[in-house]
Design an enzyme around this catalytic site. Structure first.
Site, PDB file in Angstrom:
ATOM      1  NE  ARG A 230      -3.074   0.812  -0.696  1.00  0.00           N
ATOM      2  CZ  ARG A 230      -3.341   0.960  -1.989  1.00  0.00           C
ATOM      3  NH1 ARG A 230      -2.937   2.059  -2.628  1.00  0.00           N
ATOM      4  NH2 ARG A 230      -3.956   0.016  -2.671  1.00  0.00           N
TER       5      ARG A 230
ATOM      6  CE  LYS B 115      -1.863  28.409  -4.030  1.00  0.00           C
ATOM      7  NZ  LYS B 115      -2.868  28.960  -4.985  1.00  0.00           N
TER       8      LYS B 115
ATOM      9  CE  LYS C 277       1.301  35.215  -2.733  1.00  0.00           C
ATOM     10  NZ  LYS C 277       1.379  34.931  -4.186  1.00  0.00           N
TER      11      LYS C 277
ATOM     12  CD  GLU D 137       0.285  38.507  -5.733  1.00  0.00           C
ATOM     13  OE1 GLU D 137       0.511  37.295  -5.559  1.00  0.00           O
ATOM     14  OE2 GLU D 137      -0.513  39.165  -5.019  1.00  0.00           O
TER      15      GLU D 137
END
Length: 283
Positions: free
Chosen positions: A104, A139, A171, A201
């Site tokens: 697994r 992410k 950002k 950004e």
């Protein structure tokens, strides 16, 4: 994509070991131990059940070897190679109980990472014929960033910064907290190493114009712009900065975004929304 130098097992073994410890728990594989005699030997085959691009095969092999170093693992397809339904990817020979106990975790890694590689390859195909490169983001699944970013590369994509420490990415919240574009770029350039790039950004062409006027950036992230605005932004930059398009980068949109002339298209979905590729282990 083929020809990748594999990551050292030394880096990958702790990830696989932690997953095996979680799965085996304090009592080990009680099902297998109860019903499979220790003397039973088998040759298992890891097969592709659908088409895709492989990644995580190295981790699958490590899983089998960690459970039982005596298992003989023969890998037929390397990470970065294409597979079709029915393709034989790996053979594992030895104690049946050991193969079953590692199955697994081996499939979890190989299926998950092959799904990322396959989705990355689909995005790369949509940008074909342009200079735009498809890149991932931060992410990623906590603890698995290293292997998920490797899977993007196996699919023909490129990696964005690995983490917070290897590049400056300013950002919108940084801009707000620092007092504006001019203030934040000035502060960054006063402290940054000459070896580190500065990316900022912007959401509008007016912000882009200010970045170009102030200077100090190496890369500009064009966030959540529609395609005509992206085209205007690339024209405004005129090669002075590296351009990156980001936000709402769904697969059907990639070809038109790539055609605007942006250098990079960053896609969080490569790692946070990839479907697991269907692989199976058969005795």
């Amino acid at each position: 994509m083929t020809g990748f130098s594999p990551l050292p097992d030394l880096l990958l073994e702790p990830l696989v070991r932690a997953a095996l410890i979680e799965d085996l728990g304090p009592n080990g594989d009680v099902t297998t131990r109860s019903v499979i005699p220790a003397s039973t030997r088998y040759r298992a085959k890891l097969n592709a059940r659908e088409a895709g691009v492989l990644s995580g095969m190295q981790l699958a092999a490590i899983a089998f070897r960690l459970v039982d170093p005596a298992l003989v693992v023969t890998q037929h397809r390397p990470d970065g190679s294409a597979c079709a339904p029915g393709d034989l990817l790996m053979e594992i020979e030895g104690a049946a109980a050991s193969i079953l106990s590692a199955e697994r975790i081996a499939l979890n890694f190989a299926g998950r990472l092959s799904g990322i590689a396959t989705l990355s390859a689909a995005f790369v195909t949509q940008a074909a014929g342009t200079a735009a490169r498809i890149t991932c983001t931060r992410k990623t699944t906590p603890g698995l960033r290293m292997v998920e970013k490797a899977a993007v590369a196996h699919g023909g994509g490129f990696n964005h910064r690995y983490g917070l420490s290897d590049a400056i990415l300013i950002k919108d919240n940084h801009i707000a907290a620092a007092g504006g574009i001019a203030a934040v770029l000035t502060a960054a350039r006063a402290r940054v190493s000459h070896m580190m790039n500065v990316e900022i950004e912007v959401d509008t062409l007016a912000q882009l114009a200010e970045v170009l006027a102030v200077g100090g950036a190496d890369v500009v992230l064009l966030d959540n712009m529609d395609t005509p605005t992206l085209r205007q932004a690339v024209e405004m930059v005129a090669g002075r900065l590296v351009t990156e398009a980001s936000g709402n980068m769904a697969l059907p949109r990639i070809a038109e975004v790539a055609a605007t002339g942006v250098d990079y298209i960053s896609v969080g979905a490569l790692t946070h929304s990839a479907r697991t590729l269907d692989l199976g282990l058969d005795f």
